[in-house]
Motif scaffolding. Structure first.
Motif: not given
Length: 199
Positions: A119-128
Motif C-alpha cells: 500500500k505504501n509503495s502504491l501511494l508513493k508511486l501515485q505521489k511520484l
C-alpha cells in the motif's frame, strides 16, 4: 447409563459445533477474500485502460520519433516514452501485487505487513506520478506540438491563449491527479479494514 448417554450426546454436540464454527469461519474468510479482491477490480480496470492509452501514445511517439529533429526534442521524446511506458507498468505491477495478496493463507500479521508495505509503495508511486505529471508537461507539450503540427515550441513565442491553455491543462492535471490519489487512498484503506477485521 443416563450419564454416559448425556456425555456422549454432549460430546457429539460439541464436535458438531466445532465443525459448524470451522465452516462458518471458512465461509467468512472466503467472502472477505472475495470482497478484498473486488476492491481492486474497478481501479485495475481504469489503470489498464490508462496503460493501453499510454502505450498507444508511446507507439505513436516511436513511429513519429524521426520528426523530432533536434537534440532537445529527442531528449523530450525519450522522457515522454519513459513517462508513457515505465510509470503505467510500475503502477499496474504494484496494484497487481496488492490485489494478489492471498488473505486466506499466511498469518494475519504477515498479510497485514505485506499489505501495508505494498500500500505504501502504491501511494508513493501515485505521489511520484502526480509530480511527474506536472513536470511532464514541460517535455510532453514540445513533443506533441512537433508531432502534430510540426512546430518547435522552443523556437516560437507563445500567444496568451496558449499560456491560458497550459494553465487550464495544469489545473486539470492537478484535479484529476488529486481525485485519483483520494480514490486510491479510499480503496486501500477499505481493503486494510477488511484485513484488520480478520484478526
Amino acid at each position: 447409563m443416563e450419564i454416559e448417554e448425556l456425555q456422549a450426546a454432549w460430546l457429539q454436540m460439541s464436535t458438531e459445533l466445532k465443525k459448524q464454527k470451522k465452516l462458518t469461519d471458512d465461509i467468512i474468510l472466503s467472502m472477505t477474500k472475495e470482497k478484498y479482491q473486488n476492491k481492486f477490480k474497478k481501479i485495475s480496470t481504469y489503470e489498464t485502460i490508462g496503460a493501453i492509452v499510454c502505450f498507444s501514445l508511446a507507439l505513436l511517439v516511436l513511429i513519429k520519433f524521426h520528426s523530432l529533429d533536434t537534440w532537445y526534442l529527442q531528449i523530450c521524446g525519450l522522457l515522454t516514452l519513459i513517462f508513457l511506458i515505465v510509470l503505467p507498468v510500475l503502477v499496474l505491477k504494484t496494484l497487481n501485487k496488492m490485489k494478489m495478496i492471498d488473505i486466506s493463507k499466511g498469518s494475519y500479521k504477515e498479510n497485514l505487513s505485506q499489505f501495508l508495505k505494498t500500500k505504501n509503495s502504491l501511494l508513493k508511486l501515485q505521489k511520484l506520478a502526480i509530480g511527474i505529471s506536472f513536470f511532464g508537461l514541460s517535455f510532453i507539450v514540445p513533443v506533441t506540438s512537433k508531432i502534430i503540427s510540426n512546430k518547435d515550441v522552443f523556437l516560437i513565442s507563445l500567444k496568451i491563449e496558449q499560456y491560458i491553455a497550459m494553465g487550464i491543462a495544469m489545473t486539470f492535471v492537478y484535479f484529476v491527479s488529486r481525485l485519483g490519489y483520494i480514490g486510491y487512498k479510499k480503496v486501500t484503506n477499505s481493503a486494510e479494514e477488511l484485513i484488520k477485521d480478520l484478526e
